[in-house]
Design an enzyme around this catalytic site. Structure first.
Site, PDB file in Angstrom:
ATOM      1  CD  GLU A 188      -2.739  -1.433   2.398  1.00  0.00           C
ATOM      2  OE1 GLU A 188      -2.832  -0.509   3.218  1.00  0.00           O
ATOM      3  OE2 GLU A 188      -3.308  -2.522   2.572  1.00  0.00           O
ATOM      4  CD  GLU A 209      -4.606  -7.778   1.788  1.00  0.00           C
ATOM      5  OE1 GLU A 209      -5.456  -7.045   2.322  1.00  0.00           O
ATOM      6  OE2 GLU A 209      -3.368  -7.558   1.911  1.00  0.00           O
TER       7      GLU A 209
HETATM    8  O1  G3I Z   1      -2.343  -8.686  18.709  1.00  0.00           O
HETATM    9  C1  G3I Z   1      -2.837  -7.497  19.336  1.00  0.00           C
HETATM   10  C2  G3I Z   1      -3.298  -7.811  20.746  1.00  0.00           C
HETATM   11  O2  G3I Z   1      -2.181  -8.217  21.541  1.00  0.00           O
HETATM   12  C3  G3I Z   1      -3.966  -6.588  21.349  1.00  0.00           C
HETATM   13  O3  G3I Z   1      -4.472  -6.912  22.631  1.00  0.00           O
HETATM   14  C4  G3I Z   1      -5.110  -6.144  20.433  1.00  0.00           C
HETATM   15  C5  G3I Z   1      -5.855  -4.935  20.971  1.00  0.00           C
HETATM   16  O4  G3I Z   1      -5.288  -3.772  20.472  1.00  0.00           O
HETATM   17  O5  G3I Z   1      -4.566  -5.805  19.146  1.00  0.00           O
HETATM   18  C6  G3I Z   1      -4.000  -6.947  18.532  1.00  0.00           C
HETATM   19  O6  G3I Z   1      -3.480  -6.583  17.275  1.00  0.00           O
HETATM   20  C7  G3I Z   1      -4.494  -6.354  16.293  1.00  0.00           C
HETATM   21  C8  G3I Z   1      -4.201  -7.279  15.106  1.00  0.00           C
HETATM   22  O7  G3I Z   1      -5.111  -7.017  14.028  1.00  0.00           O
HETATM   23  C9  G3I Z   1      -4.290  -8.756  15.477  1.00  0.00           C
HETATM   24  O8  G3I Z   1      -5.602  -9.052  15.897  1.00  0.00           O
HETATM   25  C10 G3I Z   1      -4.396  -4.898  15.843  1.00  0.00           C
HETATM   26  O9  G3I Z   1      -4.803  -4.066  16.920  1.00  0.00           O
HETATM   27  C11 G3I Z   1      -5.316  -4.674  14.647  1.00  0.00           C
HETATM   28  O10 G3I Z   1      -5.121  -3.362  14.128  1.00  0.00           O
HETATM   29  C12 G3I Z   1      -4.941  -5.669  13.541  1.00  0.00           C
HETATM   30  O11 G3I Z   1      -5.838  -5.483  12.466  1.00  0.00           O
HETATM   31  C13 G3I Z   1      -5.343  -6.032  11.236  1.00  0.00           C
HETATM   32  C14 G3I Z   1      -5.083  -4.877  10.249  1.00  0.00           C
HETATM   33  O12 G3I Z   1      -4.695  -5.404   8.978  1.00  0.00           O
HETATM   34  C15 G3I Z   1      -3.969  -3.986  10.738  1.00  0.00           C
HETATM   35  O13 G3I Z   1      -2.782  -4.720  10.802  1.00  0.00           O
HETATM   36  C16 G3I Z   1      -6.404  -6.940  10.679  1.00  0.00           C
HETATM   37  O14 G3I Z   1      -6.566  -8.087  11.516  1.00  0.00           O
HETATM   38  C17 G3I Z   1      -5.993  -7.409   9.285  1.00  0.00           C
HETATM   39  O15 G3I Z   1      -7.021  -8.198   8.687  1.00  0.00           O
HETATM   40  C18 G3I Z   1      -5.726  -6.201   8.388  1.00  0.00           C
HETATM   41  O16 G3I Z   1      -5.289  -6.675   7.159  1.00  0.00           O
HETATM   42  C19 G3I Z   1      -4.909  -5.650   6.212  1.00  0.00           C
HETATM   43  C20 G3I Z   1      -3.707  -6.153   5.437  1.00  0.00           C
HETATM   44  O17 G3I Z   1      -2.650  -6.428   6.340  1.00  0.00           O
HETATM   45  C21 G3I Z   1      -3.290  -5.145   4.381  1.00  0.00           C
HETATM   46  N1  G3I Z   1      -4.402  -4.856   3.480  1.00  0.00           N
HETATM   47  C22 G3I Z   1      -5.606  -4.377   4.184  1.00  0.00           C
HETATM   48  C23 G3I Z   1      -6.056  -5.406   5.213  1.00  0.00           C
HETATM   49  C24 G3I Z   1      -7.324  -4.950   5.902  1.00  0.00           C
HETATM   50  O18 G3I Z   1      -7.061  -3.775   6.624  1.00  0.00           O
END
Ligand code: G3I
Length: 363
Positions: free
Chosen positions: A161, A267
């Protein structure tokens, strides 16, 4: 005597069926088999699936998918949370799951403006570091992570991105501190760390925004002009019930394929809530902002089935260019967005969309 044995066998089968959970009774054809001659079929896996915490989801993955992508555990923040600390345990479990099941393993993602800790861009006093220091940190991260999984992770989303919707490079800290060549440097380091790994550029809305797709074409051409390895571009395809349209999706596939790289759908999911922001920027969308009270309605499920069938008919039409289709999740309950975006529902059951997708392959 024979009657007794038959009765016992029937009872045993019944007990097995009752105790094994929903996924065991899936007598439907498997996605990876019906598309075996066309393209790899994959899914993004969360930590629960590869940690024996969601066995029914793991059973779906083992039955239906031949490629897996790390949904989160290989992003910078989880795997390299502090300057001198890596946390490889979750990523090791992800890779071990893929090796055990003989799957094509994809690492996601090395350089992204989200999920990168602030310390990466700051010196000990909290001031922005300069180009050379940031390049050194990027190189150290890529060499350490890619090097650890050398020969196991077959492909990497090297840069994720980097483009804005108008096709120009986003003004991220990577771009502002290093300059435009942060992309080339990331691909150079990834190739040095594992010369045999496939290297990808990955982005969303390439299938809906022509200028953004043209920006991705420009990135590929720039990397190739520098003699750098790039094997593919990921069209994320976070779609909706009425987008992308066939024409814009076909434009993206053909324009990217024309550069000589593989085109991958990386995705795939389809939000069922029909209004609001259509991109995939996590600052603008999440499970809460995409809830859909009508998700389970028959009408919604039929529209979802029609859209998935339409998309897969385009993928099949361009199967010489499309070499992988990965769903962004396994089933609805753990999707990053709400509504009913995937092929398996909240109870691990195949939805009408699953059968519509299988039917496209059989046609
Ligand atoms: O693992 C931590 C946990 O320890 C903590 O307690 C919790 C509360 O804040 O957060 C957890 O991390 C979260 C992670 O997902 C794992 O569940 C992050 O906050 C959360 O922001 C993260 O969201 C992911 C997001 O990307 C940001 O990385 C989504 O699951 C994931 O599906 C999404 O995927 C992205 C691709 O990487 C790139 N393209 C877009 C796509 C959708 O946004």
């Amino acid at each position: 005597m024979k009657l007794q044995r038959a009765t016992i066998n029937a009872a045993l089968c019944f007990i097995v069926l009752l105790t094994a959970g929903p996924a065991c009774c899936d007598s439907q054809p498997t996605l990876k088999d019906v598309f075996a001659k066309d393209f790899l079929i994959g899914a993004a896996l969360n930590n629960a699936v590869v940690s024996d915490k969601d066995p029914n989801a793991a059973a779906i993955v083992q039955r239906h998918f031949s490629a897996i992508t790390a949904e989160n555990v290989m992003k910078w923040a989880p795997i390299h949370p502090e300057p001198n600390r890596y946390d490889f345990a979750p990523a090791d479990r992800f890779v071990a799951f893929g090796e055990k099941n003989k799957m094509f393993i994809i690492g996601h993602t090395l350089v992204w403006h989200h999920q990168t800790p602030s310390w990466v861009f700051k010196d000990a006093n909290g001031s922005d570091i300069g180009r050379e220091v940031l390049l050194e940190r990027m190189k150290d991260h890529i060499f350490t992570v890619v090097g650890r999984y050398k020969g196991k992770v077959k492909g990497w989303d090297v840069v994720n991105e980097a483009l804005a919707e108008d096709g120009r490079l986003r003004k991220t800290r990577w771009m502002n501190i290093i300059g435009e060549d942060f992309i080339a440097k990331a691909f150079e380091y990834a190739h040095q760390a594992d010369p045999d790994a496939e290297l990808y550029y990955n982005d969303f809305s390439l299938d809906t925004e022509k200028e953004k797709c043209d920006g991705a074409v420009a990135i590929v051409k720039n990397l190739k002009s520098k003699g750098l390895r790039i094997d593919g571009v990921g069209i994320q395809l976070h779609g909706g019930l009425d987008y992308p349209d066939k024409e814009s999706l076909e434009y993206a596939i053909t324009a990217l394929a024309a550069t000589g790289v593989k085109v991958m759908i990386t995705e795939l999911d389809i939000r069922t809530r029909s209004w609001g922001y259509r991109g995939a920027d996590i600052n603008r969308i999440n499970r809460q902002s995409t809830t859909d009270s009508g998700a389970a309605d028959d009408e919604t499920q039929q529209k979802l089935a029609q859209k998935y069938a339409e998309l897969f008919s385009v993928f099949l039409k361009h199967k010489t260019d499309v070499n992988r289709v990965t769903f962004w999740g396994v089933y609805d309950a753990t999707s990053w967005i709400g509504g009913s975006p995937l092929l398996f529902d909240r109870n691990y059951q195949p939805k009408p969309a699953f059968f519509a997708v299988v039917k496209t392959a059989q046609e």
